[in-house]
Design an enzyme around this catalytic site. Structure first.
Site, PDB file in Angstrom:
ATOM      1  N   ASP A 199      75.748  35.866  76.269  1.00  0.00           N
ATOM      2  CA  ASP A 199      74.486  35.480  76.889  1.00  0.00           C
ATOM      3  C   ASP A 199      74.586  33.986  77.161  1.00  0.00           C
ATOM      4  OD1 ASP A 199      71.509  35.852  77.461  1.00  0.00           O
ATOM      5  OD2 ASP A 199      71.444  34.302  75.921  1.00  0.00           O
ATOM      6  N   GLU A 205      75.958  38.607  81.902  1.00  0.00           N
ATOM      7  CA  GLU A 205      74.848  38.958  82.767  1.00  0.00           C
ATOM      8  C   GLU A 205      75.197  38.581  84.206  1.00  0.00           C
ATOM      9  OE1 GLU A 205      71.682  36.053  81.279  1.00  0.00           O
ATOM     10  OE2 GLU A 205      73.446  35.837  80.035  1.00  0.00           O
ATOM     11  N   ASP A 253      69.251  34.445  71.423  1.00  0.00           N
ATOM     12  CA  ASP A 253      70.393  34.629  72.325  1.00  0.00           C
ATOM     13  C   ASP A 253      71.364  35.686  71.801  1.00  0.00           C
ATOM     14  OD1 ASP A 253      69.272  32.661  73.897  1.00  0.00           O
ATOM     15  OD2 ASP A 253      70.409  31.052  72.941  1.00  0.00           O
TER      16      ASP A 253
END
Ligand SMILES: [Zn+2]
Length: 272
Positions: A44, A130, A212
């Protein structure tokens, strides 16, 4: 030459940089077959840290970037003070170009080492991140300055390149709700967690996790679900091997024991 050539050289491009001329030699490499995915890690990306992994490890933001920004500002001021077109002005212009080239080299070095660490030192053959382009996250979640700081785009690009070169897997998933959902029970937080809240407190199952770390776990689970063909469609970076992956039956759960072992929540609730 700073490293030996691999494969057959196909094309040479001459590039003029502030520090001099460079020859860029493109080589054709044989297609590397994809390894069987056995060990996966998700990351992340963020602003407080460069990234956090699904195992809870954090990589700090490189400090030199701030310093480099300060120095760039100084160089710009020097240039602005000088008479445009004068020798001294050209010198300042060159100094800026040189500085930017060095900064780009440092960034490349940082990202290269980080990607190498995630795949090789950690012995993962699947890396999940992501896909920031699929959402408006860039606009609404982070400051654009931090984005350029952290240079995630370059990181993703490099992660994809190394995956292709070494036969690993790199996938990107829609990050929607990954920071708002509990990675243990899969329930979405009823109240939107602002960026200032750094801990995810699940009011359903009582899980308390670094914000996170929780998001990275959700990113991993999203990719795992996509692998199994459940709900998610990932952006397959290794398009060349897309059909190969399907042929190899990667959609089948048996291939993906690694993901199942991670205590996947029953309902991810990451959809709408
Ligand atoms: Zn929970």
């Amino acid at each position: 030459m700073h490293r030996p050539l691999q494969g057959d050289p196909k094309e040479v491009t001459l590039i003029k940089k502030a520090s001099g001329w460079y020859a860029h030699i493109s080589c054709e490499l044989p297609d590397i077959p994809k390894v069987e995915p056995t060990d996966a890690i998700a990351v992340d990306v963020g602003t407080t840290h460069y990234l956090t992994t699904s195992e809870g490890e954090k990589e700090d933001n490189p400090r030199w970037y701030r310093e480099a920004e300060g120095l760039l500002h100084k160089h710009n001021q020097t240039m602005a003070r000088r008479k445009k077109g004068s020798n001294r002005w050209y010198k300042a212009v060159h100094a800026i170009a040189l500085h930017q080239e060095r900064t780009a080299n440092k960034r490349k070095d940082f990202i290269g080492k980080l990607v190498y660490k995630l795949y090789h030192h950690k012995e993962n053959n699947v890396l999940i991140a992501e896909d920031l382009s699929v959402s408006n996250m860039v606009q609404n979640k982070y400051l654009s300055k931090s984005i350029s700081d952290a240079s995630w785009g370059k990181f993703f690009e490099w992660a994809g390149n190394i995956a292709e070169r070494d036969g690993f897997h790199f996938h990107q998933v829609d990050p929607k709700n990954t920071s708002q959902t509990c990675s243990s029970c899969g329930k979405k937080s009823p109240k939107k967690l602002s960026l200032a809240i750094r801990t995810f407190n699940c009011q359903y199952c009582g899980t308390v996790l670094d914000r996170d770390h929780n998001a990275a776990r959700n990113i991993l689970f999203k990719a795992a679900a996509a692998f199994r063909g459940e709900r998610w469609v990932t952006t397959l970076y290794e398009a060349r091997n897309k059909n190969e992956a399907q042929d190899a039956g990667l959609q089948e759960a048996t291939q993906l024991m690694l993901f199942d072992a991670l205590n996947k929540p029953k309902s991810l609730g990451l959809g709408s």
